[in-house]
Motif scaffolding. Structure first.
Motif, PDB file in Angstrom:
ATOM      1  N   SER A 126       0.847  -1.187   0.000  1.00 20.99           N
ATOM      2  CA  SER A 126       0.000   0.000   0.000  1.00 20.99           C
ATOM      3  C   SER A 126       0.885   1.240   0.000  1.00 20.99           C
ATOM      4  O   SER A 126       1.660   1.441   0.932  1.00 20.99           O
ATOM      5  N   SER A 127       0.826   2.027  -1.048  1.00 23.77           N
ATOM      6  CA  SER A 127       1.596   3.272  -1.172  1.00 23.77           C
ATOM      7  C   SER A 127       3.096   3.046  -0.971  1.00 23.77           C
ATOM      8  O   SER A 127       3.770   3.824  -0.309  1.00 23.77           O
ATOM      9  N   GLY A 128       3.619   1.970  -1.521  1.00 23.66           N
ATOM     10  CA  GLY A 128       5.061   1.707  -1.478  1.00 23.66           C
ATOM     11  C   GLY A 128       5.563   1.021  -0.228  1.00 23.66           C
ATOM     12  O   GLY A 128       6.755   0.821  -0.072  1.00 23.66           O
ATOM     13  N   ALA A 129       4.661   0.633   0.689  1.00 23.84           N
ATOM     14  CA  ALA A 129       5.074  -0.055   1.925  1.00 23.84           C
ATOM     15  C   ALA A 129       4.258  -1.323   2.118  1.00 23.84           C
ATOM     16  O   ALA A 129       3.069  -1.368   1.780  1.00 23.84           O
ATOM     17  N   CYS A 130       4.899  -2.345   2.642  1.00 21.73           N
ATOM     18  CA  CYS A 130       4.183  -3.561   3.018  1.00 21.73           C
ATOM     19  C   CYS A 130       3.535  -3.303   4.372  1.00 21.73           C
ATOM     20  O   CYS A 130       4.222  -2.963   5.335  1.00 21.73           O
ATOM     21  N   VAL A 131       2.223  -3.419   4.414  1.00 22.94           N
ATOM     22  CA  VAL A 131       1.475  -3.148   5.642  1.00 22.94           C
ATOM     23  C   VAL A 131       0.659  -4.382   6.022  1.00 22.94           C
ATOM     24  O   VAL A 131       0.335  -5.217   5.179  1.00 22.94           O
ATOM     25  N   SER A 132       0.301  -4.464   7.289  1.00 27.36           N
ATOM     26  CA  SER A 132      -0.481  -5.595   7.787  1.00 27.36           C
ATOM     27  C   SER A 132      -1.871  -5.605   7.180  1.00 27.36           C
ATOM     28  O   SER A 132      -2.459  -4.549   6.931  1.00 27.36           O
ATOM     29  N   ASP A 133      -2.383  -6.801   6.976  1.00 25.71           N
ATOM     30  CA  ASP A 133      -3.752  -6.943   6.490  1.00 25.71           C
ATOM     31  C   ASP A 133      -4.715  -6.213   7.421  1.00 25.71           C
ATOM     32  O   ASP A 133      -4.456  -6.062   8.610  1.00 25.71           O
ATOM     33  N   ARG A 134      -5.815  -5.782   6.856  1.00 30.67           N
ATOM     34  CA  ARG A 134      -6.798  -4.997   7.601  1.00 30.67           C
ATOM     35  C   ARG A 134      -7.794  -5.898   8.344  1.00 30.67           C
ATOM     36  O   ARG A 134      -8.094  -7.009   7.919  1.00 30.67           O
ATOM     37  N   ALA A 135      -8.313  -5.372   9.430  1.00 31.65           N
ATOM     38  CA  ALA A 135      -9.298  -6.087  10.247  1.00 31.65           C
ATOM     39  C   ALA A 135     -10.683  -5.953   9.636  1.00 31.65           C
ATOM     40  O   ALA A 135     -10.937  -5.071   8.803  1.00 31.65           O
TER      41      ALA A 135
END
Length: 173
Positions: A126-135
């Motif tokens: 997301s926007s160039g960063a690996c982020v945790s899946d959403r709840a």
């Protein structure tokens, strides 16, 4: 005087046991109370002093330290530092990112192969960063953005909501 791997005890005699590597010649190391020959690259080891190269990596004597988070030495041929395949991170050294195929971890993402466990409950780009899946209840654009793996009606949902009169983007009355 040749001492079969041991240091000289005096100018005329050899040591016959060891308690440290200092009692052994540079081509040997102390194992128990004996000086034994150092291992060559590819042979098993538990410490760097056991290797002729001075590097014990991934349980084998290695040509180098293989210090990159995505390098390994116990592949084929063993004893040679190699890069992990792009899009993998079997040892979990990269956090939310995967290996880039050049021995390093990605530090940003442009696609999903840069992130670990993409679309298997873990992370997404997301926007160039690996982020945790959403709840559940969070806004989403695809199933892979949700920890539940269900993006229904633009929000993460606990199931597929595929029955009549079901929606996931409504408040519970």
């Amino acid at each position: 005087v040749t001492c079969n791997g041991y240091q000289c005890a005096s100018s005329t005699s050899c040591r016959t046991n060891s308690t440290s590597d200092n009692h052994c010649m540079s081509t040997h190391y102390c194992s128990g109370s004996a000086c034994v020959p150092k291992q060559t690259n590819g042979q098993t080891c538990t410490a760097s002093n056991q290797c002729s190269s001075g590097f014990c990596t991934d349980g084998v004597c290695c040509e180098s330290a293989c210090t990159g988070g995505c390098e390994f030495c116990n592949g084929s041929p063993a004893g040679t530092c190699q890069n992990r395949a792009q899009g993998t991170d079997p040892e979990g050294t990269c956090g939310a990112y995967n290996c880039n195929g050049a021995g390093l971890c990605y530090s940003s993402c442009t696609g999903q192969t840069s992130c670990t466990t993409y679309c298997k409950s873990g992370n997404f780009c997301s926007s160039g960063a690996c982020v945790s899946d959403r709840a559940n209840g969070a806004a989403c654009g695809s199933n892979c953005e949700c920890a539940s793996n269900f993006c229904i009606d633009g929000v993460c949902c606990n199931n597929a909501c595929n029955g009549p009169c079901l929606a996931c983007n409504l408040s519970t009355p």
